[in-house]
Design a protein around this motif. Structure first.
Motif, PDB file in Angstrom:
ATOM      1  N   ILE A  62     -18.779  23.361 -16.212  1.00 17.35           N
ATOM      2  CA  ILE A  62     -17.806  22.337 -15.797  1.00 17.35           C
ATOM      3  C   ILE A  62     -18.285  21.000 -16.353  1.00 17.35           C
ATOM      4  O   ILE A  62     -19.427  20.618 -16.131  1.00 17.35           O
ATOM      5  N   PRO A  63     -17.434  20.270 -17.071  1.00 17.42           N
ATOM      6  CA  PRO A  63     -17.872  18.962 -17.565  1.00 17.42           C
ATOM      7  C   PRO A  63     -18.016  17.990 -16.390  1.00 17.42           C
ATOM      8  O   PRO A  63     -17.444  18.214 -15.322  1.00 17.42           O
ATOM      9  N   ASP A  64     -18.772  16.924 -16.591  1.00 18.58           N
ATOM     10  CA  ASP A  64     -18.819  15.865 -15.580  1.00 18.58           C
ATOM     11  C   ASP A  64     -17.429  15.240 -15.503  1.00 18.58           C
ATOM     12  O   ASP A  64     -16.821  14.929 -16.525  1.00 18.58           O
ATOM     13  N   ILE A  65     -16.917  15.072 -14.296  1.00 17.22           N
ATOM     14  CA  ILE A  65     -15.549  14.560 -14.124  1.00 17.22           C
ATOM     15  C   ILE A  65     -15.626  13.146 -13.567  1.00 17.22           C
ATOM     16  O   ILE A  65     -16.085  12.952 -12.443  1.00 17.22           O
ATOM     17  N   PRO A  66     -15.195  12.132 -14.333  1.00 12.23           N
ATOM     18  CA  PRO A  66     -15.346  10.757 -13.857  1.00 12.23           C
ATOM     19  C   PRO A  66     -14.631  10.552 -12.523  1.00 12.23           C
ATOM     20  O   PRO A  66     -13.483  10.936 -12.365  1.00 12.23           O
ATOM     21  N   GLY A  67     -15.337   9.958 -11.611  1.00  8.73           N
ATOM     22  CA  GLY A  67     -14.734   9.594 -10.332  1.00  8.73           C
ATOM     23  C   GLY A  67     -14.690  10.700  -9.314  1.00  8.73           C
ATOM     24  O   GLY A  67     -14.245  10.483  -8.195  1.00  8.73           O
ATOM     25  N   VAL A  68     -15.142  11.884  -9.656  1.00  9.63           N
ATOM     26  CA  VAL A  68     -15.127  12.975  -8.680  1.00  9.63           C
ATOM     27  C   VAL A  68     -16.488  13.036  -7.989  1.00  9.63           C
ATOM     28  O   VAL A  68     -17.532  13.050  -8.635  1.00  9.63           O
ATOM     29  N   CYS A  69     -16.434  13.040  -6.640  1.00  9.96           N
ATOM     30  CA  CYS A  69     -17.634  12.775  -5.841  1.00  9.96           C
ATOM     31  C   CYS A  69     -18.782  13.720  -6.112  1.00  9.96           C
ATOM     32  O   CYS A  69     -19.931  13.372  -5.919  1.00  9.96           O
ATOM     33  N   GLY A  70     -18.515  14.958  -6.514  1.00  5.55           N
ATOM     34  CA  GLY A  70     -19.649  15.835  -6.721  1.00  5.55           C
ATOM     35  C   GLY A  70     -19.263  17.158  -7.334  1.00  5.55           C
ATOM     36  O   GLY A  70     -18.225  17.710  -7.021  1.00  5.55           O
ATOM     37  N   ILE A  71     -20.147  17.632  -8.198  1.00  2.85           N
ATOM     38  CA  ILE A  71     -20.011  18.965  -8.781  1.00  2.85           C
ATOM     39  C   ILE A  71     -21.371  19.610  -8.571  1.00  2.85           C
ATOM     40  O   ILE A  71     -22.328  19.291  -9.281  1.00  2.85           O
ATOM     41  N   VAL A  72     -21.471  20.452  -7.541  1.00  2.19           N
ATOM     42  CA  VAL A  72     -22.788  20.901  -7.090  1.00  2.19           C
ATOM     43  C   VAL A  72     -22.811  22.423  -6.989  1.00  2.19           C
ATOM     44  O   VAL A  72     -21.999  23.007  -6.265  1.00  2.19           O
ATOM     45  N   PRO A  73     -23.744  23.047  -7.702  1.00  2.00           N
ATOM     46  CA  PRO A  73     -23.830  24.509  -7.624  1.00  2.00           C
ATOM     47  C   PRO A  73     -24.043  24.973  -6.186  1.00  2.00           C
ATOM     48  O   PRO A  73     -24.926  24.460  -5.489  1.00  2.00           O
ATOM     49  N   GLU A  74     -23.204  25.871  -5.732  1.00  2.00           N
ATOM     50  CA  GLU A  74     -23.342  26.567  -4.448  1.00  2.00           C
ATOM     51  C   GLU A  74     -23.179  25.671  -3.216  1.00  2.00           C
ATOM     52  O   GLU A  74     -23.569  26.045  -2.122  1.00  2.00           O
ATOM     53  N   SER A  75     -22.546  24.512  -3.384  1.00  2.00           N
ATOM     54  CA  SER A  75     -22.360  23.656  -2.200  1.00  2.00           C
ATOM     55  C   SER A  75     -21.227  24.153  -1.319  1.00  2.00           C
ATOM     56  O   SER A  75     -21.132  23.768  -0.150  1.00  2.00           O
ATOM     57  N   VAL A  76     -20.355  25.002  -1.854  1.00  2.00           N
ATOM     58  CA  VAL A  76     -19.275  25.575  -1.048  1.00  2.00           C
ATOM     59  C   VAL A  76     -19.490  27.086  -0.916  1.00  2.00           C
ATOM     60  O   VAL A  76     -19.667  27.599   0.179  1.00  2.00           O
ATOM     61  N   LEU A  77     -19.454  27.758  -2.060  1.00  2.00           N
ATOM     62  CA  LEU A  77     -19.640  29.216  -2.077  1.00  2.00           C
ATOM     63  C   LEU A  77     -20.816  29.574  -2.975  1.00  2.00           C
ATOM     64  O   LEU A  77     -20.995  28.965  -4.031  1.00  2.00           O
ATOM     65  N   PRO A  78     -21.595  30.563  -2.578  1.00  2.00           N
ATOM     66  CA  PRO A  78     -22.662  31.045  -3.453  1.00  2.00           C
ATOM     67  C   PRO A  78     -22.062  31.511  -4.788  1.00  2.00           C
ATOM     68  O   PRO A  78     -20.965  32.064  -4.829  1.00  2.00           O
ATOM     69  N   GLY A  79     -22.760  31.213  -5.884  1.00  2.00           N
ATOM     70  CA  GLY A  79     -22.308  31.671  -7.191  1.00  2.00           C
ATOM     71  C   GLY A  79     -21.226  30.812  -7.814  1.00  2.00           C
ATOM     72  O   GLY A  79     -20.704  31.125  -8.878  1.00  2.00           O
ATOM     73  N   MET A  80     -20.857  29.763  -7.154  1.00  2.00           N
ATOM     74  CA  MET A  80     -19.763  28.901  -7.622  1.00  2.00           C
ATOM     75  C   MET A  80     -20.225  27.440  -7.625  1.00  2.00           C
ATOM     76  O   MET A  80     -20.984  27.017  -6.753  1.00  2.00           O
ATOM     77  N   TYR A  81     -19.673  26.684  -8.578  1.00  2.00           N
ATOM     78  CA  TYR A  81     -19.758  25.235  -8.412  1.00  2.00           C
ATOM     79  C   TYR A  81     -18.866  24.837  -7.240  1.00  2.00           C
ATOM     80  O   TYR A  81     -17.738  25.340  -7.112  1.00  2.00           O
TER      81      TYR A  81
END
Lengths: 571, 571
Positions: free
Chosen positions: A314-333
């Motif tokens: 996933i590219p860095d998305i300007p203005g989006v608060c966070g792109i964090v591996p496994e912060s919601v579901l395991p195995g997913m950004y």
């Protein structure tokens, strides 16, 4: 599986004004008992400062007593629903608002609960919507940008005054006595599991990847938290609050329920407790979040969550608060976005600006919504920016304020109420468009929270503005259900979060479909919204862009001057 | 003079919602009797159209019955104040709102009073704040500019939708049956003296220079009204409504009171009646208007008047509604400016957006003002544009709308109320600065009207924002007093208007002085106001400038579409 004796999980959900405990049946997610405990301190649980409208704190004692009260009551209620028994509870999950960090001492006690700090505002929990650290947030952004450090790449390119390090930096500079007494600075989402399991000392607390990754600039690509020299460059000693342990996703174990705590709520000791996470993220899980499904948790503010497989970069998305591996579901950004005021915006209007005709009897929201539902899109000539509490996504700027344009001498309260709803819908569409511009497709939207449940006007406007069907989560308390799902997983009731979701989540039958005619008018209004949005944000290429900030700066100067002692004012 | 038996004059003042008759003692201007008659039709006297928020009409029958009722009651009251007697009334003056023109037939009867036109909106009087002719106003401006005709030089360079020819042009195009029946198009300020004196036929009506010069593009330098070919180029037949008689100042005679009319009000026939003029202009006279003194008549809207000697050439002032010889005082240029919504703006807020806390009991304005008075300038972070009813001066643009910026979740109703007051003060300062830029010095400001009388908060804010002392006219009904002054002059009680002013007008002892600290903060806020003012007006050099107009265009399209019959909507 239905022949097996059922097991249960407990979800504990810390909201802005209260804590909720839910007990769910692990077979189907049905909620057999719910109890809510409002925080007793301050104004609806929020301690404010008349001099500084940016300040919003909470008393940590409210969290502990609220937990005990809510869980104990839920157990009592569940005891009347056979075959429930406390021994059948296999796990506990916890979600909280965030970033809501608080200072703790060496034993892990919240400083705000110690007698000497009971009335010290800096020693309390710094609620997500506390914006006292806006200058520090700008400073962190500046320093990261100037030094070329990558720390902001995963959180939209700008650090927020709502977040972990900005608040800590402000604390270090404005409350040295609290800073000195503090041995740790911990998110509420980690503080509660620590309290439940007894792993409270700063070096023993299990940190969640959700809070660390979304708010504290933790990312494996730069080796974890920001480097000590970066932090100490902001303020000497700031690096003392770094931690070494690797933050974990919420399907992992934070520990086991301490017998002393278990006793206060009527549970046996030793029950597995999941790693904590934020309400929106667990709410997304409780709403059935999966690839292509955006979950909107609509409360006082709104958090949007969507996931994308770790396998796809996933590219860095300007203005989006966070792109964090496994912060919601395991195995997913886990990708988080949000709007700083939604329910809060509507509540502000009903409390401050609604005339007796609509505010006189009963439910003000219902009265305004009924009148607003009769209006056609565009017919009021009004347009609002939904920035009364700043803008979280895509501008990441707490120093923005609200705007209403188009009012005439005939403008009515329901027209403005509708314009405010529309403004939040335009804000929602701005987020969806930003995600899609960067390759994260939004095929469907599942909405959760009281507003999604109770206000069909809001949902219809969202459908028409976003030109996408709006679905509603089946559970009325998605965050608590999500927390319970993680409790069920750490308790072994399901082999994975996805498996638990398949059994325990769903959407309601009714879907709000966009109407093509209304959508066409809203498409026109949205171009005007974007024009104001761009003109009044920091990147606007004209002289109006700074008006909001200059007004806020003047306001703060005037208020602090007025609050200063007479001698100082004349000095 | 005090030894002579006193004589009296009657001033009749037509406001937006009622007509007022005042009887004054010609020796000192003291008002011995006042009576008010509200107009019975429509909403507070204003007939509106739910489909078209631009429409504001009045039933001419209300004017006639209101005149009879108010004057008769005033006479009755005065009879109890010796030595008054109806025979001692030496003259009558009349002022009205404007531009408020109405169609009349060959005998000079108002079409709206004839049975066949009683319910025809186009046949009624077109109240000053009717903006249905906004497209025609733009067309007149365009044509004058393209043809190089000088007609707009004396009225700020732009023709207004509130004015005489724009409204008539709209009538010709949208109500041919009314246009056909109309033999004349007459300002209310001329219609009432015509009715009183019996000079009602279109070719016998005495026209006042005030209405002709400020609203109908009459000026001696181009030979009177616009040329017939200019008018017919706008719409064939428009020139039929030109008149040949030279308009007169209000110190001249319109005629003598008709015995039949005199009888209905309890007066003898034959009393001299002065030429009519607008409320603001006569109000300025009643407030003691003279060189260097700006008079602000603060009502639902605000009219500003100032005079300058005819001997000194006054340049054309962009955006100022009119520079007309003798429209206020004989021998002086009358210069008129104004704000489209002042009291109306405050009333809108109290009626539509004030919560029960402030609207519950008694006087809402007083409750909001008391709370707003405790606030420091700048402390709310709010800023408003005072354009809910368009902008009369210096933008001359009815297609602008209101704007509020800076609201947070803590913003309160008194904060917004104060911001609206401040916005009107910033609008007032914009006018003062424009006058001074063009050589018309404003040394003092005299304020008149209910708001100036009753709301010290408004006056203090005006003093602080304009950084000039604010004085209040002694008379609480300056317009009616001004009308009576002209009655006194045509009745021979004083040799000139100036001589009458010296005896009959004055200011109150209390003056509102600017506070240097508050003035300094307001100077900062004013730069922000001007930035928004310039950005959102037609000349703004960025893409926000058209947002207000695009919103209004969308609103009008949506509303007309919704109002169309179902068949038409699907066609």
């Amino acid at each position: 599986m239905s022949a097996d004796p059922p097991t249960y999980a407990i979800g504990v959900d810390y909201g802005t004004n209260s804590v909720r405990a839910v007990i769910v049946d692990n077979r189907n997610g049905s909620e057999i008992a719910t109890a809510i405990c409002p925080y007793p301190s301050g104004d609806d649980g929020i301690v404010t400062d008349p001099v500084d409208p940016n300040l919003a704190r909470q008393h940590p004692g409210d969290y502990i007593r609220g937990l005990q009260t809510a869980v104990a009551r839920a157990i009592e209620i569940a005891r009347k629903v056979p075959p429930f028994a406390p021994q059948r509870v296999v796990g506990i999950g916890v979600d909280t608002t965030g970033s809501t960090p608080l200072p703790i001492d060496r034993q892990g006690r919240a400083l705000g609960m110690l007698p000497e700090f009971r009335d010290n505002l800096a020693a309390q929990a710094w609620l997500w919507k506390d914006h006292t650290a806006h200058a520090e947030a700008e400073e962190i952004t500046d320093r990261a940008q100037r030094s070329g450090a990558p720390y902001l790449n995963k959180c939209g390119g700008a650090y927020s005054s709502e977040w972990y390090w900005a608040k800590l930096l402000h604390l270090l500079r404005t409350a040295p006595e609290v800073a000195e007494a503090a041995a740790g600075w911990v998110e509420l989402a980690d503080f509660v599991p620590a309290y439940l399991t007894g792993n409270t000392a700063p070096n023993r607390i299990v940190r969640g990847i959700c809070a660390a990754g979304h708010k504290a600039m933790y990312h494996s690509s730069w080796g974890g938290l920001p480097a000590a020299d970066f932090l100490d460059g902001l303020e000497p000693g700031l690096s003392r609050f770094r931690y070494e342990a690797k933050p974990l996703p919420a399907d992992q174990l934070a520990g086991h329920l301490l017998p002393e705590v278990a006793q206060t709520v009527g549970l046996p000791g030793g029950i597995p407790v999941a790693v904590g996470a934020f309400d929106a993220h667990m709410g997304a899980v409780g709403a059935g979040c999966r690839t292509g499904t955006l979950v909107k948790i609509i409360g006082t503010s709104t958090c949007d969550c969507i996931v994308a497989p770790l396998a796809h970069e996933i590219p860095d998305i300007p203005g989006v608060c966070g792109i964090v591996p496994e912060s919601v579901l395991p195995g997913m950004y886990g990708i988080e976005a949000g709007q700083s005021a939604v329910g809060d915006l509507f509540n502000w209007f009903t409390q401050q600006l609604t005339p007796p005709t609509f505010a006189g009897n009963g439910d003000t929201h219902a009265a305004l919504s009924a009148a607003a539902a009769d209006l056609a899109p565009g017919a009021s000539g009004l347009l609002a920016l939904d920035w009364n509490n700043g803008n979280r996504t895509v501008l990441v700027d707490a120093r923005l304020s609200g705007l209403l344009i188009g009012q005439t001498l005939q403008t009515t309260a329901p027209e403005i109420y509708r314009a405010l709803i529309e403004a939040t819908a335009f804000g929602a569409l701005t987020i969806i468009q930003r995600l899609e511009e960067y390759g994260v497709e939004v095929r469907e939207v599942v909405n959760c929270g009281g507003i999604a449940e109770k206000n069909p006007l809001v949902m219809q406007i969202y459908a028409d503005v976003c030109n996408r069907p709006m679905r509603i989560s089946r559970s009325p308390q998605t965050c608590a259900l999500g927390a319970a799902i993680f409790g069920a997983v750490v308790g072994g009731a399901h082999p994975s979060v996805e498996a638990a979701q398949a059994q325990m989540t769903g959407v309601k039958a009714e879907t709000f479909e966009p109407d093509p005619q209304r959508a066409a008018v809203y498409a026109e209004l949205f171009t005007l919204y974007r024009r104001l949005h761009d003109a009044f944000s920091a990147n606007g290429a004209n002289r109006v862009n700074s008006v909001m900030k200059e007004l806020l700066a003047l306001r703060d100067r005037v208020r602090h001057h007025a609050a200063a002692p007479a001698g100082a004012a004349h000095a």
